[in-house]
Design a protein around this motif. Sequence first.
Motif, PDB file in Angstrom:
ATOM      1  N   PHE A 308      14.425  62.273  37.076  1.00 17.40           N
ATOM      2  CA  PHE A 308      15.191  61.587  38.112  1.00 17.40           C
ATOM      3  C   PHE A 308      16.298  62.493  38.659  1.00 17.40           C
ATOM      4  N   TRP A 309      16.935  63.238  37.767  1.00 17.69           N
ATOM      5  CA  TRP A 309      18.056  64.092  38.170  1.00 17.69           C
ATOM      6  C   TRP A 309      17.606  65.167  39.153  1.00 17.69           C
ATOM      7  N   SER A 311      15.038  65.203  40.974  1.00 13.14           N
ATOM      8  CA  SER A 311      14.430  64.616  42.167  1.00 13.14           C
ATOM      9  C   SER A 311      15.474  64.107  43.153  1.00 13.14           C
ATOM     10  N   GLY A 313      17.693  61.770  42.344  1.00 13.90           N
ATOM     11  CA  GLY A 313      18.102  60.418  41.946  1.00 13.90           C
ATOM     12  C   GLY A 313      19.196  60.476  40.895  1.00 13.90           C
ATOM     13  N   THR A 314      20.340  61.034  41.270  1.00 15.49           N
ATOM     14  CA  THR A 314      21.429  61.191  40.302  1.00 15.49           C
ATOM     15  C   THR A 314      21.936  59.838  39.814  1.00 15.49           C
ATOM     16  N   ALA A 316      20.172  57.073  39.533  1.00 20.01           N
ATOM     17  CA  ALA A 316      19.151  56.573  38.605  1.00 20.01           C
ATOM     18  C   ALA A 316      19.243  57.278  37.265  1.00 20.01           C
ATOM     19  N   SER A 383      16.971  51.457  36.928  1.00 21.94           N
ATOM     20  CA  SER A 383      17.064  52.914  37.012  1.00 21.94           C
ATOM     21  C   SER A 383      15.706  53.525  37.309  1.00 21.94           C
ATOM     22  N   TYR A 386      14.924  52.964  41.060  1.00 18.86           N
ATOM     23  CA  TYR A 386      15.681  53.924  41.864  1.00 18.86           C
ATOM     24  C   TYR A 386      15.175  55.349  41.645  1.00 18.86           C
ATOM     25  N   GLY A 387      14.817  55.672  40.412  1.00 17.54           N
ATOM     26  CA  GLY A 387      14.349  57.015  40.100  1.00 17.54           C
ATOM     27  C   GLY A 387      13.034  57.356  40.763  1.00 17.54           C
ATOM     28  N   ALA A 390      13.549  57.806  44.388  1.00 14.94           N
ATOM     29  CA  ALA A 390      14.111  59.122  44.720  1.00 14.94           C
ATOM     30  C   ALA A 390      13.025  60.191  44.713  1.00 14.94           C
ATOM     31  N   ASP A 393      11.155  59.803  47.984  1.00 15.86           N
ATOM     32  CA  ASP A 393      11.989  60.277  49.093  1.00 15.86           C
ATOM     33  C   ASP A 393      12.025  61.802  49.145  1.00 15.86           C
ATOM     34  N   ARG A 468      27.442  55.897  41.569  1.00 13.73           N
ATOM     35  CA  ARG A 468      27.044  56.484  42.865  1.00 13.73           C
ATOM     36  C   ARG A 468      28.066  57.496  43.347  1.00 13.73           C
TER      37      ARG A 468
END
Length: 471
Positions: A308-309, A311, A313-314, A316, A383, A386-387, A390, A393, A468
């Motif tokens: 996630f990081w 990608s 999605g910090t 997430a 999470s 959202y992850g 991300a 996206d 966020r």
Amino acid sequence: MMATLLILPAFAMFLVSFSKHKKAKYLLTVTSFAILLPIVKLFWLPKPYAIWGEYLVADKLDTYILLVSSLVGIGVTLALLTLDLHVKISAKSYRRFYRFFATFWVGLIFSILANHMGIYWIGLELATLSTVYMIKTNHSLAAHKEAWNYMIVGAIAISLVLFGIILMYASAKPILGEDAMRFDLLLQKAQDIPSPFLFEMGFAISTVGMFVKMGFFPMNLWLANIERASFYPVAALFSGILESAVIVGFFRFSEIAMKVNYAHLFSFIFVYALLTIFIVAFLLYRAKDFMRLFSLSGVEHMALITLFWVSGGTFAALLHFGAHAFLKPALFLSTGVLESQGKYHIAGALKGYVGKRGKLFWFTVSLFLLAIISLPPSPMFFSEIYGFGAMIDMAKKSDHILAMIGAILLLLLLLSIIFYRFVTVYQSMKYEGETVEKRVYTSEILALLLFAVCLGFLMTPASFAFLRSIV
């Protein structure tokens, strides 16, 4: 001044651990609460806040991880009050555990707050060495063997991190000089580094060292075996606190690597994390005791955090980190009661609880078991949404949207295997086996309730807004 306030409670814990008074263990728990106070004060100070010149600097990311770790530490010390009622441990070993727990905290504070790669490594090394002796508080042949294994593999991992740091330092030294060790300056000058290939090599080597410490491929079972041989509070410290010091290093290094060459960073981390989850899913399916089940599940969640990081999605990643940091220690601490009839007695582990404390115990543990597999309203449910969002996206901005969708489908398939295993375990715990009365103590309930409250607060709009705002 702030540096003194942060270290003073750990120093007090170290001194109290030499006391042989029967009531000293309660004072040790109080010192763990005292660690939280300066961290809360630091949390509210304007960021960035210089604690020790340019070497220890607190920002929002640091203080969030440190706050979560201190709350986990309180939960662990509450459960430690009744450790001798579940396992055989001498008073001397109990005091020694706290002695090295205090040393562990000092290393943790330095590694999390470090704005200098060298200080980060020193803190991580101090935390690693102190945990070796915490493993050995269990005076069994298996624990002593695993302590040696941990020291050997941990030394290899920490050496890889150091070698990678040296290469990253060398890559930026022509433009930053001796300040090439500072995270903030490396981030500012990342695109001007004259030897990007050297930096990427250093990042890859350091990342492999950090991943090995968290049980990633190819060392998927070493951490599970160590946590199985240790007392359950040690496993809780590994999953809820020590991994925090490791993951903050990954966050710092990867922020710089993203600016050097994002495509290379993403490809490397994505393949590595996906391979780790692929192997862990099948290892977890074959796990036959709680400690290995929870340990391997922790590896899966840390791999998701890294995915996630990188990608983008910090939010997430940080939400998933917080949820994992509270859920996994809670489950590890509950094994003291769940395994009261034997290590491999999963069937009926959630049966036989009487009274208010017993009923509250099985209810909270049931919720934690279902939350760890991301059932709503678990923070991990949100999470992961959202992850994965991300990740899609990020793929939209490239020409690899179909490849990303395929990878996400593979991830979901692997996660469904883990989901099925946990549901099967829960059903066996609740509906199979004999009903044998089990005893739950007040301090254990307080620890679980602390984690439950922290998880609830993590889901508030204020927490979401703060996460966020971090990156």
